[in-house]
Design a protein around this motif. Structure first.
Motif, PDB file in Angstrom:
ATOM      1  N   GLY A 183       0.819  -1.214   0.000  1.00 38.60           N
ATOM      2  CA  GLY A 183       0.000   0.000   0.000  1.00 38.60           C
ATOM      3  C   GLY A 183       0.847   1.255   0.000  1.00 38.60           C
ATOM      4  N   ASN A 184       1.905   1.267   0.799  1.00 35.07           N
ATOM      5  CA  ASN A 184       2.780   2.444   0.876  1.00 35.07           C
ATOM      6  C   ASN A 184       3.486   2.714  -0.450  1.00 35.07           C
ATOM      7  N   LYS A 185       3.884   1.633  -1.140  1.00 36.20           N
ATOM      8  CA  LYS A 185       4.540   1.809  -2.451  1.00 36.20           C
ATOM      9  C   LYS A 185       3.602   2.476  -3.450  1.00 36.20           C
ATOM     10  N   LEU A 186       2.300   2.144  -3.340  1.00 38.21           N
ATOM     11  CA  LEU A 186       1.306   2.724  -4.252  1.00 38.21           C
ATOM     12  C   LEU A 186       0.831   4.098  -3.783  1.00 38.21           C
ATOM     13  N   GLY A 187       1.122   4.429  -2.524  1.00 37.85           N
ATOM     14  CA  GLY A 187       0.621   5.691  -1.959  1.00 37.85           C
ATOM     15  C   GLY A 187      -0.839   5.608  -1.585  1.00 37.85           C
ATOM     16  N   LEU A 188      -1.339   4.360  -1.401  1.00 43.62           N
ATOM     17  CA  LEU A 188      -2.762   4.119  -1.132  1.00 43.62           C
ATOM     18  C   LEU A 188      -2.928   3.331   0.167  1.00 43.62           C
ATOM     19  N   PRO A 189      -4.171   3.266   0.709  1.00 40.55           N
ATOM     20  CA  PRO A 189      -4.374   2.451   1.908  1.00 40.55           C
ATOM     21  C   PRO A 189      -4.197   0.971   1.594  1.00 40.55           C
ATOM     22  N   PRO A 190      -3.662   0.177   2.510  1.00 38.94           N
ATOM     23  CA  PRO A 190      -3.610  -1.275   2.301  1.00 38.94           C
ATOM     24  C   PRO A 190      -5.030  -1.854   2.328  1.00 38.94           C
ATOM     25  N   GLN A 191      -5.188  -3.073   1.835  1.00 40.85           N
ATOM     26  CA  GLN A 191      -6.519  -3.687   1.817  1.00 40.85           C
ATOM     27  C   GLN A 191      -7.045  -3.849   3.245  1.00 40.85           C
ATOM     28  N   THR A 192      -8.386  -3.821   3.356  1.00 41.91           N
ATOM     29  CA  THR A 192      -8.993  -3.972   4.681  1.00 41.91           C
ATOM     30  C   THR A 192      -8.866  -5.425   5.146  1.00 41.91           C
ATOM     31  N   SER A 193      -9.085  -5.652   6.433  1.00 39.47           N
ATOM     32  CA  SER A 193      -8.926  -6.990   7.013  1.00 39.47           C
ATOM     33  C   SER A 193      -9.960  -7.961   6.442  1.00 39.47           C
ATOM     34  N   ASP A 194      -9.663  -9.255   6.588  1.00 33.56           N
ATOM     35  CA  ASP A 194     -10.552 -10.304   6.074  1.00 33.56           C
ATOM     36  C   ASP A 194     -11.594 -10.728   7.094  1.00 33.56           C
ATOM     37  N   ALA A 195     -11.376 -10.428   8.359  1.00 36.58           N
ATOM     38  CA  ALA A 195     -12.341 -10.781   9.407  1.00 36.58           C
ATOM     39  C   ALA A 195     -12.035 -10.001  10.665  1.00 36.58           C
ATOM     40  N   HIS A 196     -13.048  -9.894  11.508  1.00 34.80           N
ATOM     41  CA  HIS A 196     -12.816  -9.459  12.878  1.00 34.80           C
ATOM     42  C   HIS A 196     -12.748 -10.704  13.757  1.00 34.80           C
ATOM     43  N   THR A 197     -12.203 -10.538  14.954  1.00 31.73           N
ATOM     44  CA  THR A 197     -12.057 -11.679  15.854  1.00 31.73           C
ATOM     45  C   THR A 197     -12.519 -11.312  17.256  1.00 31.73           C
ATOM     46  N   ILE A 198     -12.972 -12.319  17.993  1.00 33.90           N
ATOM     47  CA  ILE A 198     -13.230 -12.201  19.430  1.00 33.90           C
ATOM     48  C   ILE A 198     -12.314 -13.207  20.110  1.00 33.90           C
ATOM     49  N   ASN A 199     -11.396 -12.709  20.910  1.00 30.44           N
ATOM     50  CA  ASN A 199     -10.364 -13.551  21.536  1.00 30.44           C
ATOM     51  C   ASN A 199      -9.635 -14.397  20.491  1.00 30.44           C
ATOM     52  N   GLY A 200      -9.308 -13.765  19.352  1.00 29.74           N
ATOM     53  CA  GLY A 200      -8.518 -14.417  18.306  1.00 29.74           C
ATOM     54  C   GLY A 200      -9.322 -15.322  17.387  1.00 29.74           C
ATOM     55  N   LYS A 201     -10.636 -15.413  17.587  1.00 28.33           N
ATOM     56  CA  LYS A 201     -11.465 -16.335  16.796  1.00 28.33           C
ATOM     57  C   LYS A 201     -12.591 -15.586  16.104  1.00 28.33           C
ATOM     58  N   SER A 202     -12.878 -15.978  14.857  1.00 25.49           N
ATOM     59  CA  SER A 202     -13.823 -15.189  14.053  1.00 25.49           C
ATOM     60  C   SER A 202     -15.258 -15.695  14.094  1.00 25.49           C
ATOM     61  N   GLY A 203     -15.486 -16.920  14.589  1.00 30.45           N
ATOM     62  CA  GLY A 203     -16.864 -17.385  14.758  1.00 30.45           C
ATOM     63  C   GLY A 203     -17.430 -18.078  13.538  1.00 30.45           C
ATOM     64  N   PRO A 204     -18.562 -18.802  13.714  1.00 33.28           N
ATOM     65  CA  PRO A 204     -19.067 -19.732  12.702  1.00 33.28           C
ATOM     66  C   PRO A 204     -19.646 -19.094  11.441  1.00 33.28           C
TER      67      PRO A 204
END
Length: 562
Positions: A183-204
């Protein structure tokens, strides 16, 4: 008879001692932890990748301490990256050497080296957290800090039956540092995350995640304390539990006037303690979190879930989902924030500065600077008072303490260079910023009022701001441009919320007050990692007082070299 009475007393004391020993080590005055920073392969969302961890745990270990303890945390770096760890919300009185932000209060711990963070926990109790404070490594290097009240001091709310940590985070399938560099090389924001987690786990609700689901078991009629931390990098989050109300009792390790709500809003860097009563028909209920974003900015808008499960209910019962506020529900966000009030009792007073020695007004802006190698010939950037902060090559605290010249200037302006209609139509011209390592010098024990004003440079957006070394009082907030003539009359100077991280509303302003009674160099930055990286940060140099006990302590012998 007296002999028998004495035996009973000795037996009781032995039992109490043993129970105390079980819950906390006998040497309660000094708590020691070993943090081994090491790379470990972790599988999530059908993908496996190496991540940086502490002690091979994701999230990292919880630090359990008591108000008044001295804490020694030896961090040994076995990873390929430089490392530093910040103990978010701990005031580190006179002891910035233990605060942790890389190149602000220390140089980072190099691969193969160690550093012991040595600090006292004074006048603080509640939930805080720790995280890496270099690059984007806090994506996986983070954990909770639980500070119990002093012995024989109870909570100012009903004693819960049990307590559980709920740490909200973000997960990327690819290597985070690689994504950021692209992202920095392009001067743009990096891609957003693929999931959120609760205590390291993303849920079913995510692929391959049935076994990566956090669950907590509850008993009917019992009350539970949830210690909720937002360790996400870039997302403010709504959190709710299907069918259950929550009673907010603490924010950022400061007790609040309790209030009941169906959902909470929590920004990166913030903590919130809630009481939950297991008063619904026994079943399985989803706890869920997803982002709040009321500006036209892409976010990872997927919902993470965990399970609140009544004892004796089989896993085959399908949980119900809570109804979270809509992702752009500004009204909920403003209404929720307005309910947060300090407890303000004789035992837990709200010592709001009523007289202000210095008024500061900082505009928050996004911008664009020339970048010939970037995709559009420009690089996205961010600034306070139109200054994009440039990180130094050595720690600012060392430079200040040892009078090393040429590292920083102390001319950070108290207000923006040119006043303008901050929150009017989007401004898309003249988006250049000035670069510099400029700090604001503050007299010891002076009282500061700082108004943080969002602007429509490129776009308005909500920004959670964190001040190191201090709590502050959030005395006012509003939408639009701050009016110095009218708005102060509406300030809450009686029981405003006291915190270490505050959200500046989208297209609005927030006013905070604090007493500069902690000498040192203290970082202030947006806790959205993207904006911090782009330069939305600065630091205060708080001068020493007149006596040695109002001055910075000398640096430890094992402070990492630069």
């Amino acid at each position: 008879m007296a002999m028998q009475h004495r035996r009973h007393l000795v037996l009781l004391l032995t039992i109490f001692y043993f129970l105390g020993f079980l819950s906390f080590p006998a040497d309660a005055a000094v708590k020691k932890y070993q943090f081994d920073v090491q790379v470990k392969n972790v599988s999530r969302l059908c993908n496996s990748k190496p991540i940086v961890t502490v002690n091979g745990m994701f999230p990292g270990p919880t630090i359990y301490i008591r108000e008044g303890d001295r804490v020694l945390i030896n961090v040994t770096n076995h990873a390929q990256y430089n490392m530093s760890i910040h103990w978010h919300g701990l005031k580190q009185y006179r002891n910035g050497w233990a605060d942790g932000p890389a190149y602000i209060t220390q140089c980072p711990i190099k691969t193969g080296n160690s550093y012991t963070y040595d600090f006292n926990v004074t006048g603080q109790r509640g939930t805080l957290w720790w995280h890496a404070h270099i690059l984007w490594l806090r994506a996986t290097v983070y954990g909770a800090i639980v500070i119990m009240p002093k012995e024989r001091t109870s909570f100012p709310f009903p004693q819960p039956y049990q307590e559980t940590n709920i740490i909200l985070g973000e997960w990327w399938n690819s290597d985070v540092e690689t994504i950021v560099n692209q992202g920095n090389k392009l001067g743009l924001p990096p891609q957003t995350s693929d999931a959120h987690t609760i205590n390291g786990k993303s849920g079913p609700l995510f692929p391959c995640s049935e076994k990566h689901t956090f669950a907590m078991e509850v008993e009917s009629g019992k009350t539970y304390l949830l210690r909720i931390v937002n360790a996400a990098l870039n997302d403010e989050l709504f959190f709710a539990i299907a069918g259950h109300n929550m009673t907010v009792v603490e924010i950022d390790a400061v007790y609040t006037k309790p209030f009941t709500t169906q959902a909470i809003l929590i920004a990166p860097g913030q903590t919130t303690n809630v009481l939950v009563k297991a008063d619904q028909s026994p079943s399985r209920y989803f706890m869920a979190a997803r982002p709040f974003m009321d500006a036209p900015i892409p976010v990872d808008n997927k919902t993470v879930t965990a399970i609140l499960q009544y004892k004796g209910i089989p896993n085959t019962v399908l949980p119900t989902l809570p109804s979270l506020p809509a992702p752009s529900d500004t009204n909920f966000a403003l209404n929720y924030s307005s309910k947060l009030r300090s407890l303000n009792t004789p035992q837990y007073p709200a010592n709001v500065p009523l007289r202000v020695d210095r008024h500061l007004f900082y505009t928050i802006g996004l911008g664009q600077n020339p970048c010939p190698s970037c995709q559009n010939g420009t690089q996205l950037t961010a600034s306070l008072n139109n200054i994009t902060f440039v990180m130094p090559k050595i720690g600012l605290l060392q430079a200040h303490y040892f009078n090393i010249s040429g590292v920083f200037r102390t001319d950070f302006p108290d207000r923006p260079p040119v006043p303008f209609n901050y929150t009017g139509a989007p401004l898309t011209a003249n988006l250049g910023t000035s670069l510099g390592t400029r700090l604001s010098k503050v007299a010891f024990n002076s009282t500061i009022e700082l108004v943080l004003q969002d602007t429509n440079l490129l776009t308005v957006e909500s920004h959670p701001f964190h001040l190191h070394g201090y709590n502050f009082f959030v005395v006012g907030s509003g939408i639009g441009n701050f009016d110095p003539k009218k708005d102060p009359a509406k300030f809450n100077l009686v029981d405003p919320p006291e915190r270490n991280t505050v959200g500046v509303p989208t297209g609005g302003w927030t006013a905070i007050r604090f007493r500069a009674d902690n000498p040192g160099v203290w970082f202030m930055h947006c806790h959205l990692e993207l904006h911090t990286m782009w330069g939305l940060k600065m630091a205060f140099v708080v001068e020493n007082g007149k006596s040695p006990d109002q001055s910075i302590v000398p640096p430890p012998k094992d402070l990492p070299p630069c």
